[in-house]
Write a protein that holds these residues in place. Structure first.
Motif, PDB file in Angstrom:
ATOM      1  N   LEU A  36      -1.088  10.134  -2.964  1.00 34.63           N
ATOM      2  CA  LEU A  36      -1.278   8.814  -2.344  1.00 34.63           C
ATOM      3  C   LEU A  36      -1.883   8.894  -0.948  1.00 34.63           C
ATOM      4  CD1 LEU A  36       1.795   6.681  -3.468  1.00 34.63           C
ATOM      5  CD2 LEU A  36      -0.537   6.660  -4.314  1.00 34.63           C
ATOM      6  N   PRO A  37      -1.355   9.757  -0.036  1.00 39.00           N
ATOM      7  CA  PRO A  37      -2.004   9.856   1.282  1.00 39.00           C
ATOM      8  C   PRO A  37      -3.474  10.237   1.181  1.00 39.00           C
ATOM      9  CG  PRO A  37       0.154  10.910   1.339  1.00 39.00           C
ATOM     10  CD  PRO A  37      -0.112  10.553  -0.081  1.00 39.00           C
ATOM     11  N   MET A  38      -3.805  11.164   0.272  1.00 41.24           N
ATOM     12  CA  MET A  38      -5.201  11.563   0.117  1.00 41.24           C
ATOM     13  C   MET A  38      -6.023  10.443  -0.496  1.00 41.24           C
ATOM     14  SD  MET A  38      -7.122  14.101   0.814  1.00 41.24           S
ATOM     15  CE  MET A  38      -8.891  14.314   0.594  1.00 41.24           C
ATOM     16  N   ALA A  39      -5.413   9.695  -1.429  1.00 42.99           N
ATOM     17  CA  ALA A  39      -6.127   8.567  -2.043  1.00 42.99           C
ATOM     18  C   ALA A  39      -6.422   7.488  -0.999  1.00 42.99           C
ATOM     19  CB  ALA A  39      -5.301   7.985  -3.194  1.00 42.99           C
ATOM     20  N   LYS A  40      -5.452   7.243  -0.105  1.00 42.28           N
ATOM     21  CA  LYS A  40      -5.681   6.257   0.967  1.00 42.28           C
ATOM     22  C   LYS A  40      -6.820   6.706   1.875  1.00 42.28           C
ATOM     23  CE  LYS A  40      -1.051   4.225   1.141  1.00 42.28           C
ATOM     24  NZ  LYS A  40       0.166   3.998   1.954  1.00 42.28           N
ATOM     25  N   LYS A  41      -6.879   8.006   2.121  1.00 42.61           N
ATOM     26  CA  LYS A  41      -7.962   8.549   2.953  1.00 42.61           C
ATOM     27  C   LYS A  41      -9.312   8.321   2.266  1.00 42.61           C
ATOM     28  CE  LYS A  41      -8.873  12.794   5.568  1.00 42.61           C
ATOM     29  NZ  LYS A  41      -8.446  14.198   5.774  1.00 42.61           N
ATOM     30  N   TYR A  42      -9.365   8.567   0.963  1.00 48.53           N
ATOM     31  CA  TYR A  42     -10.603   8.370   0.193  1.00 48.53           C
ATOM     32  C   TYR A  42     -11.007   6.895   0.180  1.00 48.53           C
ATOM     33  CZ  TYR A  42     -13.474   7.666  -3.965  1.00 48.53           C
ATOM     34  OH  TYR A  42     -14.468   7.264  -4.823  1.00 48.53           O
ATOM     35  N   ILE A  43     -10.016   6.008  -0.050  1.00 49.79           N
ATOM     36  CA  ILE A  43     -10.310   4.567  -0.072  1.00 49.79           C
ATOM     37  C   ILE A  43     -10.798   4.104   1.292  1.00 49.79           C
ATOM     38  CG2 ILE A  43      -9.249   2.273  -0.290  1.00 49.79           C
ATOM     39  CD1 ILE A  43      -7.378   3.544  -2.418  1.00 49.79           C
ATOM     40  N   GLY A  44     -10.142   4.613   2.349  1.00 53.50           N
ATOM     41  CA  GLY A  44     -10.542   4.233   3.705  1.00 53.50           C
ATOM     42  C   GLY A  44     -11.973   4.634   4.022  1.00 53.50           C
ATOM     43  N   GLU A  45     -12.354   5.851   3.616  1.00 52.96           N
ATOM     44  CA  GLU A  45     -13.715   6.317   3.894  1.00 52.96           C
ATOM     45  C   GLU A  45     -14.744   5.616   3.012  1.00 52.96           C
ATOM     46  OE1 GLU A  45     -13.992  10.542   3.670  1.00 52.96           O
ATOM     47  OE2 GLU A  45     -12.462  10.893   5.209  1.00 52.96           O
ATOM     48  N   LEU A  76       0.220   5.240   9.956  1.00 55.47           N
ATOM     49  CA  LEU A  76       0.260   4.630   8.626  1.00 55.47           C
ATOM     50  C   LEU A  76       1.272   5.326   7.726  1.00 55.47           C
ATOM     51  CD1 LEU A  76      -1.259   2.312   7.206  1.00 55.47           C
ATOM     52  CD2 LEU A  76      -2.864   4.013   6.316  1.00 55.47           C
ATOM     53  N   PHE A  77       1.576   6.597   8.032  1.00 50.40           N
ATOM     54  CA  PHE A  77       2.483   7.391   7.190  1.00 50.40           C
ATOM     55  C   PHE A  77       3.771   7.688   7.942  1.00 50.40           C
ATOM     56  CE2 PHE A  77      -1.924   8.612   6.111  1.00 50.40           C
ATOM     57  CZ  PHE A  77      -1.968   8.062   4.838  1.00 50.40           C
ATOM     58  N   ASP A  78       4.899   7.584   7.243  1.00 45.26           N
ATOM     59  CA  ASP A  78       6.207   7.781   7.854  1.00 45.26           C
ATOM     60  C   ASP A  78       6.900   8.989   7.236  1.00 45.26           C
ATOM     61  OD1 ASP A  78       5.913   5.163   9.115  1.00 45.26           O
ATOM     62  OD2 ASP A  78       6.308   4.377   7.112  1.00 45.26           O
ATOM     63  N   SER A  79       7.558   9.747   8.100  1.00 45.73           N
ATOM     64  CA  SER A  79       8.400  10.829   7.589  1.00 45.73           C
ATOM     65  C   SER A  79       9.745  10.256   7.163  1.00 45.73           C
ATOM     66  CB  SER A  79       8.608  11.880   8.691  1.00 45.73           C
ATOM     67  OG  SER A  79       9.667  12.747   8.347  1.00 45.73           O
ATOM     68  N   PRO A  80      10.375  10.812   6.119  1.00 45.67           N
ATOM     69  CA  PRO A  80      11.713  10.341   5.732  1.00 45.67           C
ATOM     70  C   PRO A  80      12.736  10.485   6.860  1.00 45.67           C
ATOM     71  CG  PRO A  80      10.772  11.705   3.995  1.00 45.67           C
ATOM     72  CD  PRO A  80       9.855  11.821   5.176  1.00 45.67           C
ATOM     73  N   ASN A  81      12.424  11.332   7.855  1.00 48.01           N
ATOM     74  CA  ASN A  81      13.343  11.480   9.003  1.00 48.01           C
ATOM     75  C   ASN A  81      13.566  10.158   9.713  1.00 48.01           C
ATOM     76  OD1 ASN A  81      13.578  14.248   8.601  1.00 48.01           O
ATOM     77  ND2 ASN A  81      11.754  14.700   9.809  1.00 48.01           N
ATOM     78  N   VAL A  82      12.570   9.277   9.649  1.00 45.64           N
ATOM     79  CA  VAL A  82      12.699   7.970  10.296  1.00 45.64           C
ATOM     80  C   VAL A  82      13.887   7.207   9.707  1.00 45.64           C
ATOM     81  CG1 VAL A  82      11.529   5.776  10.752  1.00 45.64           C
ATOM     82  CG2 VAL A  82      10.213   7.897  10.663  1.00 45.64           C
TER      83      VAL A  82
END
Length: 556
Positions: free
Chosen positions: A76-85, A374-380
């Motif tokens: 998903l993070p990589m897909a968001k990067k692809y969609i953004g570009e 845009l991305f959160d770590s579960p630590n939050v």
């Protein structure tokens, strides 16, 4: 194959190697094991340098294929990067629905239908919008016997130019056609009239209403940034200025962050909450209203009573929904750690890099939220990083399964071969490998030699019966599917599902119902053969010295 590579990862790489850009990937992974392993272990493989100069030789989409093959949880993070570009980064972020813009787009003859999901009740927002536009809004919660009241309120609202909100319309499906006829055919209707509906998805919901209405969802956004963006997008400067004290604005942001946190934890399943609760906007509104009233009572001698605030949040407003003792304990821990005098200091933060901004206007809050990651770590959310792996993997699998499901079903496979011919060949292959049926009197005789009434043999008999049921279902499905492809029998829903799933290398629903979960059809069928071999050997060759526990239906 290297030990750190799972079977699924290796199969992904085998498929990937069929593409020209990845023709050498199998050899590269085997020969340069350490470099690939270190890349695989990184927290965000998509953000670091790819091995074998793939960082420069591949475009973003091909990098997405590589990340998907190795790390499904980073898809998903990589897909968001692809969609953004590709399309623009505004398409990679969550979209915050504007009810006001949608209202301006609508008219008196067009109902507005909201499809509800957990934690997504738009009632408060609709009522706030009606108040802002100075238009009265009447609400009816649909259910048995409510049609009379809804009919009267609908006619009255059309004449007087009011809004009507029909809630939970899935509980009053019989009234929907009448409602639509009234909205479309009544001659004298005030221009200000609007008909709002909320409903859970239902297979018998009126098609005519769907076709004649504006449809929208009001789901909680994914991520801290999107959650806060929606929360502050629904607030006005009037709320921010409700008190002149600086502490009020800090408390407001604290409640907004808590609201986002309790909703976001829900996506982690049982790791987030033991029971998924429907926290929604009304909980947030009630909490900030209480804190505002609390400040008004204190007057100029502002000295917050923290036990009171914690109790109202953790036991009443949000805690009122919580029924599990451990969930209640978690919620009260949040209130105890976050709502205290320390939150007014500059050193306070909810988690690393998540501080409370010192803002004076609603626009300042919105600007701060826009600057967040845009991305959160579960630590939050107070969770271990591994919690995110399961969630991201399941979400990616669900999205990819949806993409596969909506592909055209009549396209030919490679080499001009049709889907039906591919599946027909696979049916023949599986039928040739499928174990023979167990013959009841032979099983009974074999078990008598070992002691029919011994506990383990009773257990074995039950397992063999379950396996026979699976073998029968699989054999009947494959035979019927071949007949349906030949045109001898009609292709029913179950056979159509089997055709689609076998072509996509997934387990048909009827097989999954009587068996076990598996990632692919290949793994599932291998499991079938291995499980059956264990039972067959035990029945006809005697009890084994070692048991494959996960190969049983009910190992308890």
């Amino acid at each position: 194959m290297k030990k750190w590579l799972t079977d699924m990862t290796w199969l992904n790489l085998v498929e990937l190697s069929k593409l020209a850009h990845f023709s050498q990937v199998l050899r590269q992974v085997v020969s340069n094991d350490k470099v690939w392993y270190n890349w695989f272990l990184s927290d965000a493989p998509e953000e670091v340098t790819f091995p074998e100069s793939y960082s420069t030789s591949l475009d973003t989409f091909k990098k997405l294929l590589l990340v998907r093959s190795f790390s499904p949880d980073r898809t998903l993070p990589m897909a968001k990067k692809y969609i953004g570009e590709s399309l623009g980064f505004q398409y990679a972020e969550g979209y915050i629905l504007s009810l006001e813009a949608m209202w301006q787009e609508s008219d008196k003859r067009t109902p507005l239908v909201c499809f509800l999901s957990m934690g997504s009740d738009p009632t408060d927002n609709i009522l706030s919008l009606s108040k802002k536009q100075n238009i009265p809004c009447g609400t009816i919660s649909m259910g048995q016997g409510q049609e009379v009241h809804a009919r009267r309120l609908l006619q009255q609202s059309q004449q007087e130019g009011r809004w009507i909100l029909l809630q939970n319309c899935h509980l009053g499906l019989g009234f929907l056609e009448e409602m639509l006829d009234t909205v479309l055919q009544t001659e004298q209707v005030h221009d200000a009239f609007r008909c709002w509906l909320t409903t859970e998805p239902h297979p018998q919901f009126s098609i005519n209403v769907l076709q004649s209405s504006i449809k929208y969802t009001f789901e909680p956004p994914q991520g801290v940034k999107a959650g806060l963006k929606r929360t502050f997008g629904g607030l006005t400067q009037e709320v921010v200025d409700a008190s002149t004290f600086v502490e009020w604005k800090i408390m407001l942001y604290g409640v907004a962050f808590l609201h986002t946190t309790v909703q976001e934890r829900r996506k982690f399943g049982p790791l987030g909450w033991n029971i998924p609760y429907e926290f929604n906007q009304s909980d947030f509104s009630a909490t900030i209203q209480f804190i505002q009233n609390h400040m008004d009572e204190m007057g100029s001698k502002w000295n917050v009573s923290w036990p009171t605030v914690r109790y109202m949040i953790g036991e009443v407003h949000y805690g009122g929904r919580v029924t599990d003792d451990f969930d209640k304990r978690l919620l009260n821990t949040y209130t105890r750690v976050w709502f205290l005098d320390n939150m007014f200091t500059d050193k306070f933060d909810f988690a690393p890099n998540y501080k409370i901004p010192r803002c004076k206007t609603i626009q300042d809050f919105r600007t701060h939220v826009e600057s967040m990651s845009l991305f959160d770590s579960p630590n939050v959310f107070g969770l271990h990083p591994n919690a995110d792996i399961t969630y991201q993997t399941n979400t990616a699998d669900s999205i990819l399964a949806t993409i596969v499901n909506i592909q055209p079903k009549d396209a030919g496979a490679g080499g001009g071969e049709t889907r039906e011919s591919v599946v027909y060949r696979q049916c023949d292959d599986m039928l040739s490998k499928l174990p023979e049926d167990y013959i009841p009197h032979e099983v009974r005789a074999a078990l008598q030699k070992q002691g029919t009434l011994q506990p383990l043999n009773i257990f074995l008999k039950q397992e063999v019966d379950r396996m026979q049921r699976v073998i029968t279902v699989v054999r009947n499905t494959l035979k019927d599917l071949k007949l349906a492809i030949d045109g001898t029998i009609i292709m029913n829903e179950n056979l159509k599902d089997a055709l689609d799933n076998i072509f996509d290398a997934r387990v048909p629903a009827t097989w999954r119902k009587v068996s076990w979960d598996s990632a692919t059809l290949g793994f599932w069928f291998s499991d079938l053969l291995d499980r059956n071999q264990q039972f067959f050997t035990w029945v006809f060759s005697g009890r084994p010295h070692v048991f494959w526990l996960t190969g049983f239906f009910n190992p308890q």
